[in-house]
Enzyme design. Sequence first.
Site, PDB file in Angstrom:
ATOM      1  N   TYR A 169      75.444  -0.662   7.379  1.00  0.00           N
ATOM      2  CA  TYR A 169      74.507  -1.068   8.431  1.00  0.00           C
ATOM      3  C   TYR A 169      73.170  -0.354   8.261  1.00  0.00           C
ATOM      4  O   TYR A 169      72.102  -0.989   8.290  1.00  0.00           O
ATOM      5  CB  TYR A 169      75.112  -0.764   9.800  1.00  0.00           C
ATOM      6  CG  TYR A 169      74.189  -1.049  10.960  1.00  0.00           C
ATOM      7  CD1 TYR A 169      73.936  -2.358  11.362  1.00  0.00           C
ATOM      8  CD2 TYR A 169      73.571  -0.012  11.655  1.00  0.00           C
ATOM      9  CE1 TYR A 169      73.089  -2.630  12.419  1.00  0.00           C
ATOM     10  CE2 TYR A 169      72.724  -0.270  12.718  1.00  0.00           C
ATOM     11  CZ  TYR A 169      72.478  -1.581  13.102  1.00  0.00           C
ATOM     12  OH  TYR A 169      71.626  -1.853  14.148  1.00  0.00           O
TER      13      TYR A 169
ATOM     14  N   SER B  42      66.440  -1.063  13.441  1.00  0.00           N
ATOM     15  CA  SER B  42      67.277  -0.129  14.196  1.00  0.00           C
ATOM     16  C   SER B  42      66.795   1.283  13.911  1.00  0.00           C
ATOM     17  O   SER B  42      66.175   1.547  12.867  1.00  0.00           O
ATOM     18  CB  SER B  42      68.740  -0.275  13.769  1.00  0.00           C
ATOM     19  OG  SER B  42      69.527   0.807  14.247  1.00  0.00           O
TER      20      SER B  42
END
Length: 248
Positions: free
Chosen positions: A146, A133
């Site tokens: 995350y 990501s």
Amino acid sequence: MTHLAGKTALVTGGGTGIGLAIAKALASEGARVAITGRRIEVLEQAASDHGFIPIQMDVADEESVTAGFNQIGTTDILIANAGIAEGQNILKSDTAFWRQIMTTNLDGAYFTIREGLRRMPIDDWGRVIAISSIAGLRGLKGAHAYAASKHGVVGLIKTLAMDFAKRPVTFNAICPAYVETDIITRNQAKIEERTGMDADAARKVMTDLNPHGTLISPDEIAQAVLWLCGPASQSTNGATIEISGAPT
């Protein structure tokens, strides 16, 4: 005959979203494609539609991952895509939340890549691609766990690229910003509930976080995967390919 004919690919989280787009792209180039996930009904529907091999697997469960790979055998292309994206204020967070994110996103990538490599012809040819990501490169406000998990995935990929540098197998990470998937739909609902915004305004919150002001198509990620599996990518190893709309 297409350039991936005779190759077997396994895509975790392959029943929906980015994983499904990648699975379809690999199949279009002739690969035999297995898709994994926790919801067998979703996998079976995708398999029925596109000719994939459905394998029920929970990447957070080591035994489940091993059993899943045992079903497919030799794996030439491994796409570690499965993960969860949730944010939480660290002052209100707890260990259970942290472990949930880490177990799925980082432990899951480790289990998947380890078992895939054990079945990959690493002295012949192989491709390992993790879907990380933009948060794995820059961090993400409000999503400490995350972002940390995705940084960990990038570190894993870069290290394995060094470990296997003399062999014909490559390790790369794709790092997208916000992609048009079910995660956007779920996050939109959470924003609406939390702020009272209408649907369009809640969606715009996420769209505006992408520098070019639009959500990324899953097919853009899939095309990057195809290039990394293609004949001209053998010297691309340990890369983090940012797909975000941001100038570099």
